[in-house]
Design an enzyme around this catalytic site. Structure first.
Site, short mmCIF file in Angstrom:
data_model
loop_
_atom_site.label_atom_id
_atom_site.label_comp_id
_atom_site.label_asym_id
_atom_site.label_seq_id
_atom_site.Cartn_x
_atom_site.Cartn_y
_atom_site.Cartn_z
N ARG A 284 46.57 -27.21 26.76
CA ARG A 284 46.14 -28.85 26.76
C ARG A 284 44.74 -29.28 27.47
O ARG A 284 44.33 -30.36 27.14
CB ARG A 284 47.39 -29.49 27.29
CG ARG A 284 48.53 -29.16 26.30
CD ARG A 284 49.65 -29.90 27.16
NE ARG A 284 51.11 -29.56 26.34
CZ ARG A 284 51.62 -30.15 25.12
NH1 ARG A 284 50.78 -30.92 24.49
NH2 ARG A 284 52.54 -29.56 24.69
N LYS B 188 62.38 -19.76 28.69
CA LYS B 188 63.89 -19.48 28.96
C LYS B 188 64.73 -20.42 29.50
O LYS B 188 64.16 -21.09 30.36
CB LYS B 188 63.81 -18.16 30.18
CG LYS B 188 63.12 -16.91 29.62
CD LYS B 188 63.04 -15.88 30.74
CE LYS B 188 62.27 -14.78 30.38
NZ LYS B 188 62.07 -13.70 31.64
N GLY C 247 62.60 -10.77 29.28
CA GLY C 247 63.10 -9.60 30.20
C GLY C 247 62.32 -9.68 31.41
O GLY C 247 61.60 -10.93 31.75
N ALA D 283 54.75 -12.82 35.75
CA ALA D 283 53.10 -12.99 35.10
C ALA D 283 52.02 -12.20 35.80
O ALA D 283 51.29 -11.73 35.33
CB ALA D 283 53.13 -14.46 34.79
N LYS E 153 70.02 -16.22 34.11
CA LYS E 153 69.65 -15.44 35.36
C LYS E 153 68.89 -16.33 36.37
O LYS E 153 68.74 -16.14 37.52
CB LYS E 153 68.96 -14.29 34.81
CG LYS E 153 67.58 -14.33 34.21
CD LYS E 153 66.45 -14.62 35.00
CE LYS E 153 65.17 -14.86 34.15
NZ LYS E 153 63.86 -14.96 34.99
N ASP F 67 66.52 -8.48 34.17
CA ASP F 67 65.92 -9.87 34.34
C ASP F 67 66.43 -10.20 35.60
O ASP F 67 65.69 -11.30 36.42
CB ASP F 67 65.77 -10.69 33.04
CG ASP F 67 64.76 -11.71 33.09
OD1 ASP F 67 63.83 -11.60 33.98
OD2 ASP F 67 64.71 -12.49 32.02
N ARG G 265 60.17 -17.87 41.36
CA ARG G 265 60.18 -19.39 41.90
C ARG G 265 61.64 -19.94 41.94
O ARG G 265 61.93 -20.75 42.89
CB ARG G 265 59.65 -20.24 40.50
CG ARG G 265 57.95 -20.00 40.49
CD ARG G 265 57.32 -21.10 39.62
NE ARG G 265 57.68 -20.70 38.29
CZ ARG G 265 57.10 -20.35 37.24
NH1 ARG G 265 55.95 -19.72 37.67
NH2 ARG G 265 57.28 -19.99 36.12
N VAL H 136 57.01 -24.69 37.24
CA VAL H 136 58.28 -25.02 36.80
C VAL H 136 59.10 -23.85 37.29
O VAL H 136 58.92 -22.69 37.40
CB VAL H 136 58.30 -24.73 34.98
CG1 VAL H 136 59.82 -24.84 34.54
CG2 VAL H 136 57.59 -26.03 34.46
N GLU I 119 62.84 -23.01 35.93
CA GLU I 119 63.68 -23.25 34.84
C GLU I 119 65.14 -23.23 35.37
O GLU I 119 66.02 -24.03 34.67
CB GLU I 119 63.59 -22.27 33.75
CG GLU I 119 62.21 -22.69 33.04
CD GLU I 119 62.44 -23.96 32.01
OE1 GLU I 119 63.22 -24.56 32.24
OE2 GLU I 119 61.42 -23.98 31.22
#
Length: 338
Positions: A30, A109, A143, A147, A198, A251, A262, A286, A288
């Site tokens: 973006r 996820k 999975g 990153a 998870k 995971d 995180r 983020v 999640e």
């Protein structure tokens, strides 16, 4: 193969860089300035500072041109690398194209806020509304994967689950190289439930570690958390073997124990006495697990499923329960058979 990645965050950038080694890859985001910096420096300084990206990775600030790169190729794949909250918008924009149907994968996820829908249910609803279900192939890539490690070329293994075997085959062809292995599945629900739950459970293990409760407690939370994940997943239509694989226990182990997680950090910081607002303000990206904790707790109640760890996380996040009191409540539960 031609691939387009929609979303220039950490995971989208990392996977795009990996794929660029053997594919024709375009990355869209973006922020044109961010894309320009990535093109000039081969680094995503905002999300993956210090990591050198593939020099073969191209960027494109124009959404339509970026999508056309992959969508107009019969074998191409559009990879949606936004959080769950952005998946509907991306699906609408892809469905609105008058060109041929798109093959799409997503990396997010979680459950949708309010509806508690899984990502594939959101995508199907948008395609139905647009009258574009014919010819669209879609699925999820999920999975145990941080990153930063993927961007650094370190080994990992993932699961792809899709509506058509041909999509899984193409995803394997695109990503299964160098240090990455891709395993196929047709259990979309199971793969997505594993990826969502998870994150909630990782908050619990982070809180336990933040309280200094030891490795035994961590192992107990991971193991009993897996049982909770499996119960919910089966109720929603997933298969038990999925939760024993990469998208489930794999995971969960990574996110619950890895210091790059995180969601784990959220639990650690809540245990230190910080408020949720303070934790999220300092996180910058983020988590999640915070977004989907309420959905998991409410789905468990709707289906009559016992998920005490997930419920405890929800109470700590939103009801003012302290992490220490949540642990005390879990330890006071009645004895039972495993």
């Amino acid at each position: 193969m031609k691939l387009t990645f929609l979303g220039a965050g950490a995971w989208g950038t990392a996977l795009a860089s990996h794929a660029a080694a053997t594919n024709d890859v375009v990355l869209w985001g973006r922020d044109p300035a961010q894309l320009g910096a990535i093109a000039a420096t081969h680094e995503n300084a905002a999300y993956l500072p210090g990591v050198k990206l593939s020099a073969r990775l191209a960027v494109q600030a124009d959404f339509e041109l970026a999508v056309a790169h992959a969508a107009d190729d019969p074998d191409g794949i559009v990879v949606v690398a936004t959080p769950v909250a952005g998946l509907r918008e991306m699906t609408r924009r892809l469905a609105a194209r008058s060109a041929r149907p798109v093959s799409m994968l997503w990396l997010c996820k979680g459950f949708e806020a309010g509806t508690h829908l899984l990502p594939h249910q959101m995508v199907r609803a948008e395609l139905d509304a647009a009258g574009r279900t014919e010819g669209f192939a879609y699925g999820v890539l999920s999975g145990p994967s941080f990153a930063r490690e993927v961007a650094q070329g370190l080994p990992c293994a993932l699961t792809v689950a899709g509506t058509e075997p041909s999509l899984a085959d193409r995803a394997q062809a695109a990503f299964h190289h160098h240090a990455m292995r891709i395993y196929g599945s047709d259990d979309l629900t199971g793969v997505e439930v594993g990826g969502a739950v998870k994150n909630v459970l990782a908050i619990a293990t982070g809180a336990s570690d933040g309280l200094g409760l030891g490795l035994n407690a961590r192992a107990a939370l991971v193991t009993r958390g897996l049982a909770e994940m499996t119960r919910l997943g089966l109720a929603l239509g997933g298969r038990v073997e999925t939760f024993m694989g990469l998208a489930g226990v794999g995971d969960l182990i990574l996110t619950a124990t890895g210091d790059l997680s995180r969601n784990r950090k959220v639990g650690q910081q809540l245990a230190s006495g910080q408020s949720l607002e303070q934790v999220l303000a300092g996180l910058g990206h983020v988590a999640e697990g915070v977004r989907c904790a309420q959905a998991v707790a409410e789905l468990a109640a709707t289906h009559g499923i016992e998920m005490p760890i997930a419920r405890a996380v929800c109470a700590v996040l939103f009801d003012g329960l302290s992490a220490a009191d949540a642990v005390a409540q879990l330890l006071q539960r009645d004895a039972r058979d495993e």
